[in-house]
Design a protein around this motif. Structure first.
Motif, PDB file in Angstrom:
ATOM      1  N   ALA A  28       0.824  -1.204   0.000  1.00 13.39           N
ATOM      2  CA  ALA A  28       0.000   0.000   0.000  1.00 13.39           C
ATOM      3  C   ALA A  28       0.856   1.250   0.000  1.00 13.39           C
ATOM      4  CB  ALA A  28      -0.922   0.001   1.216  1.00 13.39           C
ATOM      5  N   ASP A  29       0.383   2.267  -0.697  1.00 16.14           N
ATOM      6  CA  ASP A  29       1.013   3.586  -0.632  1.00 16.14           C
ATOM      7  C   ASP A  29       0.659   4.271   0.676  1.00 16.14           C
ATOM      8  OD1 ASP A  29       1.880   3.195  -3.286  1.00 16.14           O
ATOM      9  OD2 ASP A  29      -0.042   3.886  -4.039  1.00 16.14           O
ATOM     10  N   VAL A  30      -0.583   4.063   1.144  1.00 21.43           N
ATOM     11  CA  VAL A  30      -1.076   4.691   2.371  1.00 21.43           C
ATOM     12  C   VAL A  30      -1.812   3.640   3.191  1.00 21.43           C
ATOM     13  CG1 VAL A  30      -2.592   6.457   3.351  1.00 21.43           C
ATOM     14  CG2 VAL A  30      -1.306   6.938   1.243  1.00 21.43           C
ATOM     15  N   THR A  31      -1.484   3.560   4.470  1.00 22.78           N
ATOM     16  CA  THR A  31      -2.191   2.665   5.382  1.00 22.78           C
ATOM     17  C   THR A  31      -2.917   3.500   6.428  1.00 22.78           C
ATOM     18  OG1 THR A  31      -0.578   0.889   5.090  1.00 22.78           O
ATOM     19  CG2 THR A  31      -1.971   0.795   7.050  1.00 22.78           C
ATOM     20  N   ILE A  32      -4.203   3.235   6.581  1.00 16.25           N
ATOM     21  CA  ILE A  32      -5.048   3.967   7.524  1.00 16.25           C
ATOM     22  C   ILE A  32      -5.609   2.961   8.527  1.00 16.25           C
ATOM     23  CG2 ILE A  32      -7.164   5.322   7.791  1.00 16.25           C
ATOM     24  CD1 ILE A  32      -6.677   6.404   4.958  1.00 16.25           C
ATOM     25  N   THR A  33      -5.470   3.274   9.811  1.00 19.10           N
ATOM     26  CA  THR A  33      -5.976   2.402  10.868  1.00 19.10           C
ATOM     27  C   THR A  33      -7.212   3.018  11.510  1.00 19.10           C
ATOM     28  OG1 THR A  33      -3.775   1.522  11.322  1.00 19.10           O
ATOM     29  CG2 THR A  33      -5.424   1.262  13.049  1.00 19.10           C
ATOM     30  N   VAL A  34      -8.251   2.217  11.630  1.00 23.45           N
ATOM     31  CA  VAL A  34      -9.496   2.632  12.276  1.00 23.45           C
ATOM     32  C   VAL A  34      -9.663   1.798  13.536  1.00 23.45           C
ATOM     33  CG1 VAL A  34     -11.996   2.776  12.078  1.00 23.45           C
ATOM     34  CG2 VAL A  34     -10.554   3.256  10.082  1.00 23.45           C
ATOM     35  N   ARG A 477      -2.729   3.153  -3.909  1.00 19.41           N
ATOM     36  CA  ARG A 477      -3.062   1.910  -3.229  1.00 19.41           C
ATOM     37  C   ARG A 477      -3.225   2.210  -1.748  1.00 19.41           C
ATOM     38  NH1 ARG A 477      -5.413  -2.773  -4.647  1.00 19.41           N
ATOM     39  NH2 ARG A 477      -4.482  -4.605  -3.690  1.00 19.41           N
ATOM     40  N   VAL A 478      -4.424   2.000  -1.225  1.00 18.50           N
ATOM     41  CA  VAL A 478      -4.736   2.328   0.157  1.00 18.50           C
ATOM     42  C   VAL A 478      -5.156   1.056   0.885  1.00 18.50           C
ATOM     43  CG1 VAL A 478      -6.177   3.739   1.688  1.00 18.50           C
ATOM     44  CG2 VAL A 478      -5.518   4.613  -0.569  1.00 18.50           C
TER      45      VAL A 478
END
Length: 565
Positions: A28-34, A477-478
């Motif tokens: 991934a280019d960006v990883t977001i955690t929820v 890519r996320v």
């Protein structure tokens, strides 16, 4: 040779994209955690408010259609604010104009009230379960201290100050004005019932710190005191507030807002002689500032957020107003809904995915600023509606064009599915709310971020890929990592607004931008304007409360992930 900025930005996208390698399809280019366990606060549906200048569009064909759609997409009653509810005229709409003829006088100077047009407007709202955010204005011709000229003849491209005619002046008789307000509120209670009208918001005028009010600040405060007293005499439990002044990041606007709050908290009431005036909510406006840079649209989200931030800061500085609801009475990327892209080319942002991605990114940051200043945000009024019988996709700031929904309306459909509590979103992200407020989104990296919610059976993640410069880039890519989900299996539905999904504008362009549509073309555009799924619904196994969802997100695209269990 020095490249223009927009060519440099496009070249950068190509170079960076060529350097990225995803051989296994999972990096991934960006990883977001929820983190669904970290609650930030309840979803208060502050977005469910809309407004417009032209009140007579309300009960016209496409106005009624759009209002029905707004009501249907929202889980709570939608509030609607409109100008010109007391302007004198026969109800014929025009750009930045409307009228109801609610007040006239007979030959002896006695009041003559006619509520028929106002009833048509408010009936259209209440029939759909909507509620008025009642703007008490503007000045009827028979009461204006300077009645001529009265109705303005403004058209797009003309100097904006031409709109400030006889309707913008103080009353020649404050008692007659107060009785007009009193009788209006009483009529509303008689027609709609006390319990219903108690839920409405009543406010005086629009942007009284600029040309919309041709009196002094003191005359506005006097009018507020007479107006609020009349509202409360008619309905003691009514919610009365104001002042709906312009963006407080401008020093003079901040001064006006503080003068209003000083007067209503400790000043001498012009009507009663008591200390202060009732304030059931505090309202100010917030606007951005798009322009063209080398023929490419460049938005300015930071300008709008600085208005929001300063307004929240001002309210938070008054202990007596700490818990008072705050309404951002007009909250938009710029200031003139009826100014088309023909006269203002940067307004072309309104037709496509620039407006929709901007809305997703900016509203999330407004919630962040609410948390930062610990204020009671009640409403964010999007000043966009529809313009009846105008050319298709003419670049007005509207949610639909001749009954065809624009991409931005689908962001509100997404908001409508985000219920419960807002939860923490984190990651190594290029921008946070303070960075966007202070610097806008102008760096080499794009603003890829998210807002997330959870309730007893649904989690949602709103993800956007935004930049102030309107260059549509290749997909990023996320990866969305959700933690502490209280389920073993979920059903995932992925909704998308981008160039090829939930986007009637792109299809209209592919058709050759026709202005005379066939029935088949209209039906196709109508369907293309609805919110669409990106993928088929999927069943996903949750392990130890965790799941990772990869997605490719193009520039100016917005995704909504809905996980149900």
């Amino acid at each position: 040779m020095k490249l223009p900025f927009y060519l440099y930005a496009a070249l950068l996208v190509i170079v960076v994209g060529a350097c990225k390698n995803h051989p296994d399809g999972t990096s991934a280019d960006v990883t977001i955690t929820v983190n669904t366990d970290h609650v930030r606060g309840p979803v208060n549906n502050a977005w469910a408010m809309f407004g417009y200048d032209e009140p007579n569009y309300t009960y016209m064909k496409d106005g009624r259609k759009l209002l029905s759609e707004l009501s249907e997409l929202s889980p709570v009653p939608v509030y609607v604010r409109a100008h010109n509810l007391l302007s004198t005229g026969d109800g014929t709409p025009a750009l930045k104009w409307g009228s109801t003829n609610a007040y006239n006088e007979d030959e002896n100077g006695n009041p003559v009230y006619d509520w028929s047009i106002i009833d048509s407007i408010f009936d259209t709202y209440t029939e759909r379960g909507m509620k008025p955010l009642v703007e008490i204005g503007f000045m009827p011709k028979a009461l204006s201290v300077k009645p001529e000229p009265y109705q303005h003849k403004w058209r797009p491209g003309a100097p904006y100050n031409e709109i400030y005619t006889g309707w913008a002046y103080p009353p020649k008789n404050y008692e007659k004005w107060a009785e007009l307000v009193y009788n209006w509120v009483r009529h509303s209670v008689d027609r709609y019932g006390k319990e219903e009208v108690e839920t409405w918001y009543w406010e005086l005028w629009n942007e009284p710190n600029i040309g919309y009010w041709q009196g002094t600040t003191e005359e506005y405060l006097k009018l507020y005191d007479y107006t609020s007293d009349a509202v409360k005499r008619a309905l003691p439990t009514a919610i009365m507030g104001g002042p709906h002044s312009t963006g407080p990041s401008w020093d003079k606007a901040e001064k006006f807002l503080r003068t209003f709050l000083d007067h209503t908290s400790k000043g001498k009431n012009y009507k009663t002689g008591d200390t202060g005036s009732p304030v059931g909510f505090i309202a100010f406006h917030a606007k951005g500032g798009p322009r063209l840079q080398d023929s490419v649209i460049l938005m300015n989200m930071g300008t709008q957020l600085r208005d929001v931030s300063k307004g929240f800061e001002v309210v938070a500085s008054y202990p007596e107003y700490k818990n008072t609801p705050v309404i951002i009475g007009e909250c938009d990327p710029e200031g003139c809904a009826a100014c088309s892209m023909q006269d203002y080319p940067a307004n072309a942002y309104r037709n496509g995915t620039m407006y929709s991605s901007y809305t997703a990114a900016s509203f999330s940051r407004i919630y962040d600023l609410m948390d930062h200043f610990d204020v009671n945000l009640r409403g964010i009024v999007t000043w966009a509606f529809e313009f009846e019988n105008q050319p298709y996709f003419n670049g007005y700031r509207d949610l639909a064009t001749n009954g065809i929904d624009k991409p931005v309306l689908n962001i509100f459909r997404m908001f409508g599915m985000m219920q419960g509590d807002r939860v923490e979103v984190s990651g190594d992200l290029a921008y946070n709310y303070l960075t966007v407020r202070d610097s806008s989104v102008r760096g080499k990296e794009r603003d890829i971020n998210a807002m997330a919610t959870i309730n007893d059976s649904v989690a949602t993640v709103l993800v956007w890929n935004y930049h102030d410069l309107n260059v549509i880039t290749s997909p990023e890519r996320v990866k969305i990592n959700l933690e502490n989900l209280p389920a073993k299996n979920v059903i995932l539905t992925h909704y998308r607004v981008d160039k090829t999904h939930s986007n009637a504008y792109e299809l209209w362009q592919e058709m050759g931008s026709p202005q005379n549509l066939t029935e088949e073309q209209y039906a196709m555009l109508e369907e293309a304007g609805k919110l669409q799924q990106l993928d088929k619904v999927k069943s996903i196994r949750i392990k130890d409360g965790k799941v990772s969802i990869p997605l490719d997100l193009p520039g100016q695209a917005v995704s909504l992930l809905v996980l149900k269990w």
